[in-house]
Design a protein around this motif. Structure first.
Motif, PDB file in Angstrom:
ATOM      1  N   PHE A  29       0.818  -1.209   0.000  1.00 33.26           N
ATOM      2  CA  PHE A  29       0.000   0.000   0.000  1.00 33.26           C
ATOM      3  C   PHE A  29       0.851   1.259   0.000  1.00 33.26           C
ATOM      4  O   PHE A  29       0.362   2.343  -0.314  1.00 33.26           O
ATOM      5  N   ASP A  30       2.129   1.118   0.365  1.00 28.01           N
ATOM      6  CA  ASP A  30       3.006   2.277   0.393  1.00 28.01           C
ATOM      7  C   ASP A  30       3.592   2.613  -0.972  1.00 28.01           C
ATOM      8  O   ASP A  30       4.324   3.593  -1.105  1.00 28.01           O
ATOM      9  N   THR A  31       3.251   1.853  -1.995  1.00 28.47           N
ATOM     10  CA  THR A  31       3.836   2.055  -3.326  1.00 28.47           C
ATOM     11  C   THR A  31       2.878   2.697  -4.312  1.00 28.47           C
ATOM     12  O   THR A  31       3.241   2.883  -5.473  1.00 28.47           O
ATOM     13  N   ILE A  32       1.658   3.054  -3.886  1.00 31.83           N
ATOM     14  CA  ILE A  32       0.637   3.446  -4.869  1.00 31.83           C
ATOM     15  C   ILE A  32       0.291   4.924  -4.809  1.00 31.83           C
ATOM     16  O   ILE A  32      -0.528   5.385  -5.617  1.00 31.83           O
ATOM     17  N   ASP A  33       0.855   5.678  -3.879  1.00 33.38           N
ATOM     18  CA  ASP A  33       0.551   7.103  -3.755  1.00 33.38           C
ATOM     19  C   ASP A  33      -0.950   7.288  -3.558  1.00 33.38           C
ATOM     20  O   ASP A  33      -1.512   6.822  -2.566  1.00 33.38           O
ATOM     21  N   ASP A  34      -1.642   7.944  -4.519  1.00 30.87           N
ATOM     22  CA  ASP A  34      -3.079   8.173  -4.372  1.00 30.87           C
ATOM     23  C   ASP A  34      -3.912   7.210  -5.201  1.00 30.87           C
ATOM     24  O   ASP A  34      -5.128   7.383  -5.315  1.00 30.87           O
ATOM     25  N   LYS A  38     -12.243   7.199   6.037  1.00 32.59           N
ATOM     26  CA  LYS A  38     -12.441   8.604   5.663  1.00 32.59           C
ATOM     27  C   LYS A  38     -11.291   9.126   4.821  1.00 32.59           C
ATOM     28  O   LYS A  38     -11.492   9.901   3.877  1.00 32.59           O
ATOM     29  N   SER A  39     -10.083   8.693   5.148  1.00 34.53           N
ATOM     30  CA  SER A  39      -8.930   9.133   4.375  1.00 34.53           C
ATOM     31  C   SER A  39      -8.962   8.554   2.962  1.00 34.53           C
ATOM     32  O   SER A  39      -8.610   9.237   1.995  1.00 34.53           O
ATOM     33  N   ILE A  40      -9.380   7.299   2.833  1.00 34.10           N
ATOM     34  CA  ILE A  40      -9.468   6.677   1.513  1.00 34.10           C
ATOM     35  C   ILE A  40     -10.516   7.395   0.659  1.00 34.10           C
ATOM     36  O   ILE A  40     -10.290   7.686  -0.527  1.00 34.10           O
ATOM     37  N   VAL A  41     -11.663   7.706   1.235  1.00 33.44           N
ATOM     38  CA  VAL A  41     -12.723   8.387   0.489  1.00 33.44           C
ATOM     39  C   VAL A  41     -12.259   9.776   0.066  1.00 33.44           C
ATOM     40  O   VAL A  41     -12.512  10.223  -1.063  1.00 33.44           O
ATOM     41  N   LYS A  42     -11.568  10.458   0.951  1.00 29.16           N
ATOM     42  CA  LYS A  42     -11.070  11.793   0.616  1.00 29.16           C
ATOM     43  C   LYS A  42     -10.072  11.724  -0.526  1.00 29.16           C
ATOM     44  O   LYS A  42     -10.062  12.586  -1.423  1.00 29.16           O
ATOM     45  N   THR A  43      -9.220  10.700  -0.528  1.00 29.27           N
ATOM     46  CA  THR A  43      -8.248  10.542  -1.601  1.00 29.27           C
ATOM     47  C   THR A  43      -8.915  10.194  -2.918  1.00 29.27           C
ATOM     48  O   THR A  43      -8.512  10.670  -3.980  1.00 29.27           O
ATOM     49  N   LEU A  44      -9.950   9.379  -2.881  1.00 29.24           N
ATOM     50  CA  LEU A  44     -10.647   8.995  -4.107  1.00 29.24           C
ATOM     51  C   LEU A  44     -11.333  10.179  -4.773  1.00 29.24           C
ATOM     52  O   LEU A  44     -11.386  10.256  -6.008  1.00 29.24           O
ATOM     53  N   LEU A  45     -11.862  11.084  -3.988  1.00 29.18           N
ATOM     54  CA  LEU A  45     -12.638  12.197  -4.539  1.00 29.18           C
ATOM     55  C   LEU A  45     -11.820  13.468  -4.693  1.00 29.18           C
ATOM     56  O   LEU A  45     -12.362  14.494  -5.095  1.00 29.18           O
ATOM     57  N   LYS A  46     -10.535  13.427  -4.371  1.00 28.96           N
ATOM     58  CA  LYS A  46      -9.717  14.635  -4.435  1.00 28.96           C
ATOM     59  C   LYS A  46      -9.301  14.933  -5.862  1.00 28.96           C
ATOM     60  O   LYS A  46      -8.971  14.023  -6.618  1.00 28.96           O
TER      61      LYS A  46
END
Length: 624
Positions: free
Chosen positions: A577-582, A616-624
């Motif tokens: 998971f540390d290799t994919i950025d956003d 919440k962090s994943i959702v924020k990253t998906l919609l950013k």
């Protein structure tokens, strides 16, 4: 015939059910629909099939988003009821007129429903009759065309085609009209005209194999070809490049350059291994017990971007621009109003590695939940759609059941049996490494762990797991290679029961989802040992392939199981998971396709690099 038709609110309050349809439904199709479709953002589907022992139903539904109502029709799967969609639409229209939020009894709606059902059935019967008449006319027309051609000798003069040149059936229509009217004039004239038009082509086709004039027209000009080739050769002179030599890697300037990079266990002169320190003293506390935020490195707020064709145009968030982009004079949202915002969201999700199929389904579900809903004043459609998508993503990624493994481990310990976890997945995703990370986390919570080396297929798998067990100072159960992994796992569980181990972590061989023999062996291992948790280990960077992997794993486990309630994937462990950025879209794809929660996230190479998923962090990253 309908089995049931009911109306209920979004909160789950049943407002009306048809008293005429008193048949008791077998199983729980309505509950399954709510759990599998409405709560999982699959409401954009056309229908839902409920299969259970002794019951097989098709369910169709529609929403009244402004009033927050759901209308559901249930009928036998074997039936083809053409009037259900029309009936639901009419019931929705009429019930919204009499709906009152303060009322809970709508017994007077039975007469209205009875009339609506008769109208829907009559309309469906008319459509069915008209379709039969149309099919009969088309069949008769084709029969007349064939008969007219047959009467002319069954051949085409001069190689002409009886169809019109623009692809239509104008010539056939004229042939049929002439034949039906009893005269042959139109038919003979059509054939004569077609023959005269193609006489010139027939001369060349009769005298030789092909027309040379046509071939010369299709041949490209030689001069132009040579010129273009000259231009290419002139402008494409290869430039000499200097050979790049790799420099020696230096870890520390103070150390000599010939230091051997050896990180294996230290060995004495006699060949005996030193006793390793406990890994906890080296690795530190596991990140599972820390509240970390998992998202891209850049969390800065940026100006909102809208996709305009192939360009990305940044728009300002001023008050006047927001006012001009709102819909003027429309009380309720329509599908045309939602399309631009949904297209932008779909493109954004796909750039974050969400599978295209899932992005489309999510946008369709959001559109279904917003269509007809009243738009608040001074509110943008884009912000409304984004808020609805955010709620949908949070609802999907939030676990539907408890995933507290430590609590389940202590519950199994009280029953006198070990808690069994089976790690499955495709090749090369890091099952053995992350199994060791989970073992390290359990050790920090004072839980005794034993590893079971059930990967008897890949060379070196047992030695790899043995190395992890030695580093963590925990027992390992192994039987070597070319053994039945199901039997090895069974014996490992029995050994853990005798030794009093709290948890058994079962390592399995990596296998592709299309490998039938290995999938059959995995199904046997799960059915024979009935583990407490089946954990699918997948990469965070697989993208669209995650849909195929998880769906086929679940399908194979269901098809190869002898139980009426087959055991499927219970949870997901995401690695790298540390290799994919956003590019966190694989998380959404895996959870959406399987319904299983993400229980662990691997984010490094040490034993402590195991984390929880921050929804919440994943959702924020998906919609950013």
């Amino acid at each position: 015939m309908l089995e049931q038709l009911l109306i209920f609110s979004r909160g789950g309050l049943i407002l009306w059910t048809c008293k005429e349809l008193s048949n008791a439904l077998k199983g729980s199709p309505i509950d399954t629909l709510i759990r599998s479709c409405l709560l999982e953002e699959r409401s954009g589907l056309a229908s839902f099939v409920y299969d259970a022992p002794g019951a097989s139903y098709t369910l169709k539904w529609t929403f009244h988003n402004e009033l927050g109502l759901v209308f559901v029709a249930v009928y036998q799967k074997i039936l083809q009821l053409l009037y259900v969609d029309d009936l639901l639409s009419m019931v929705k229209r009429e019930f919204s007129v009499v709906y009152d939020p303060t009322r809970t009894d709508y017994g007077d709606f039975d007469d209205v429903y009875r009339q609506l059902r008769l109208e829907a059935e009559a309309r469906a019967e008319e459509i069915k009759k008209s379709s039969k008449v149309g099919a009969r006319i088309v069949g008769k027309k084709q029969e007349l065309v064939q008969k007219a051609k047959f009467d002319q000798g069954g051949k085409k003069n001069g190689g002409g085609n009886l169809k019109s040149e623009n692809g239509g059936d104008g010539a056939d229509d004229r042939l049929v009209n002439g034949y039906v009217n009893g005269g042959r004039g139109s038919l003979d004239e059509e054939v004569k005209n077609r023959g005269s038009v193609n006489d010139k082509e027939n001369l060349s086709s009769n005298n030789g194999a092909f027309d040379v004039n046509k071939l010369q027209k299709l041949r490209p000009k030689a001069g132009k070809k040579n010129d273009s080739a000259a231009v290419v050769s002139k402008g494409s002179k290869p430039e000499s490049k200097k050979k790049v030599t790799k420099k020696n890697r230096v870890w520390d300037d103070n150390k000599p350059k010939d230091v051997k990079l050896d990180y294996t266990d230290p060995v004495t002169e006699n060949g005996d291994e030193h006793v390793n320190y406990l890994a906890a003293e080296i690795e530190g506390e596991s990140m599972m017990d820390k509240e970390e935020v998992i998202s891209s490195d850049s969390e800065e707020e940026e100006d909102e971007q809208v996709v305009d064709g192939s360009k990305s145009v940044t728009k300002s968030k001023g008050w006047f621009s927001s006012m001009f982009q709102s819909i003027a004079g429309k009380a309720n949202l329509e599908r045309a109003d939602l399309e631009p915002a949904l297209k932008g969201l779909k493109d954004r999700l796909m750039t974050k590695n969400v599978a295209e199929e899932i992005a489309e389904k999510l946008c369709e579900s959001v559109a279904t939940s917003l269509e007809g809903k009243k738009l608040e004043k001074f509110t943008l459609v884009s912000s409304t759609v984004k808020a609805a998508m955010e709620d949908a993503l949070v609802r999907i990624l939030t676990p539907k059941r408890s995933i507290d493994i430590l609590r389940d481990v202590h519950a199994a310990k009280e029953q006198g049996k070990p808690y069994v976890v089976v790690f499955v997945g495709v090749n090369g995703v890091g099952k053995s490494t992350n199994l060791a990370k989970v073992a390290y986390w359990l050790l920090q919570h004072k839980v005794s762990v034993m590893m079971a080396a059930c990967d008897t297929f890949r060379s070196g798998a047992v030695e790899q797991l043995r190395t992890h067990a030695r580093k963590l100072q925990i027992p390992i159960f192994e039987k070597g290679y070319e053994k039945d992994p199901a039997i090895v796992a069974k014996e490992a569980i029995q050994e853990a029961t005798r030794n009093g181990s709290d948890v058994v972590l079962v390592d399995t061989a990596g296998r592709m989802q299309d490998n039938e023999p290995l999938m059959r062996a995995l199904s046997k291992l799960i059915n024979l040992n009935n583990p407490d948790l089946v954990l699918f280990v997948g990469e965070a960077l697989v993208g669209n392939d995650a849909v195929d992997q998880l769906s086929k794993f679940n399908q194979k486990l269901a098809d190869l199981s002898n139980s009426p309630n087959p055991r499927l994937i219970d949870g997901i462990l995401l690695t790298k998971f540390d290799t994919i950025d956003d590019k966190v879209g694989a998380t959404l794809s895996m959870v959406y396709i399987s319904g299983a929660p993400v229980m662990f996230v691997g984010c490094g190479q040490s034993y402590a690099d195991l984390m929880k998923l921050n929804v919440k962090s994943i959702v924020k990253t998906l919609l950013k």
